[in-house]
Design a protein around this motif. Structure first.
Motif: not given
Length: 331
Positions: A76-78, A83-86, A89-94, A149-154
């Motif tokens: 859940l943390e992940n 979802e917040f950083f989706q 892309s830079i923050k999501l990658n970090d 609808t597709l969300g983010i890869p999970n």
């Protein structure tokens, strides 16, 4: 590419029906609780007394499923951060990089992880045994994810090559289930054999890879994945896979009858199957008519005698296997 898919589509555990996997399971049980500090040694212990690649992989896969816990809070943390950083892309990658380190630390120190850790451990142990194995990233479909609808890869799972053919498995969903206990949710080990070298045409019901080559079947689209009925882990446990209707949303007129078709891996007692229709706080339990049960095919029929909208859950022994929705007009 189509030729490759046609070869892949038959890849399933029934390819090895003449091989007894009990010895592999026994070895996995014998080394229960073994340390993760030396993965080459662990892989050797789990495979050295086995002959065929499928037996060796079975031992490794079973050991991981029965010795590693799914940390739902960690998941859940992940999920919240991804979802917040989706849209950044830079923050999501970090975040992904920093969280991945924590995933592997938690796996090694606490024997707890999420899907990424399960898939990594299966791959690493298999590769140490000389078995080609890959991590497949993609979308898992649940009642709250990837509907319409597709969300983010999970989710992450594995593909393994045995006897020059690729097969699919999901060690995370094979290992057990998350259950609510008061205000918290806890993981309970309940091994589910239905995801081990699963038929790709069934696996795709709730797994869709980022690289569509790893569907191992060329006859299933993103739309099929998003719009089909929701298929739960319990359906894989019982070996009941819906083949029609293909759409989750059923649009009917009052007094219409509809047939539901399934492929069955096991000889399920169809008399134990019932439907639960839920509309708000109103619940109705109905017993469908058995039309056919023969040669791995089960066909049930149900008549909708009341108008309105409801969730239709197909159930056995208080467990939901498959969910449709039914919108029934008066005329």
């Amino acid at each position: 590419m189509l030729l490759i898919f046609s070869i892949f589509a038959s890849s399933q555990v029934s390819d090895f029906q003449n091989i007894n996997l009990q010895k592999a399971d026994s070895i996995a049980d014998f080394y229960h609780g073994e340390s993760l500090t030396n993965l080459p040694l662990l892989s050797f212990k789990l495979t050295n007394d086995l002959t065929t690649p499928v037996e060796k992989f079975r031992s490794l896969h079973t050991w991981v499923c029965k010795n590693i816990e799914n940390d739902y809070g960690f998941y859940l943390e992940n999920k919240r951060h991804r979802e917040f950083f989706q849209k950044d892309s830079i923050k999501l990658n970090d975040w992904n990089k920093s969280f991945q380190k924590r995933v592997f630390t938690k796996l090694l120190e606490d024997r707890q992880t999420i899907c990424t850790g399960y898939a990594y451990l299966v791959m690493e142990l298999a590769n140490q045994a000389g078995i080609k194995c890959k991590i497949i990233d993609g979308y898992a479909r649940t009642p709250s994810s990837n509907v319409k609808t597709l969300g983010i890869p999970n989710h992450s799972w594995n593909a393994v090559q045995l006897n020059e053919k690729w097969y699919l498995c999901d060690p995370t969903w094979s290992s057990g289930n998350i259950y609510p206990f008061g205000e918290v949710s806890k993981f309970v080990h309940q091994y589910n054999d239905g995801y081990f070298l699963c038929d790709p045409s069934f696996f795709i019901k709730n797994h869709f890879p980022l690289d569509t080559a790893w569907t191992l079947t060329g006859q299933f689209s993103v739309a099929d994945f998003l719009n089909g009925p929701i298929v739960y882990n319990s359906a894989f446990r019982y070996g009941l896979y819906p083949t029609s209707p293909k759409s989750m949303q059923l649009k009917l007129t009052k007094n219409d009858s509809i047939t539901f078709s399934f492929h069955t891996d096991e000889q399920i007692d169809a008399n134990k199957i019932y439907f639960r229709l839920i509309s708000g706080s109103h619940k109705i339990t109905a017993v469908p008519e058995i039309i056919t049960q023969d040669n791995g095919i089960l066909i049930l029929q149900h008549s909708f005698n009341k108008s309105g909208y409801s969730d239709l859950h197909i159930m056995i022994e208080d467990q939901v296997l498959i969910t449709y929705t039914a919108s029934v007009n008066r005329k």
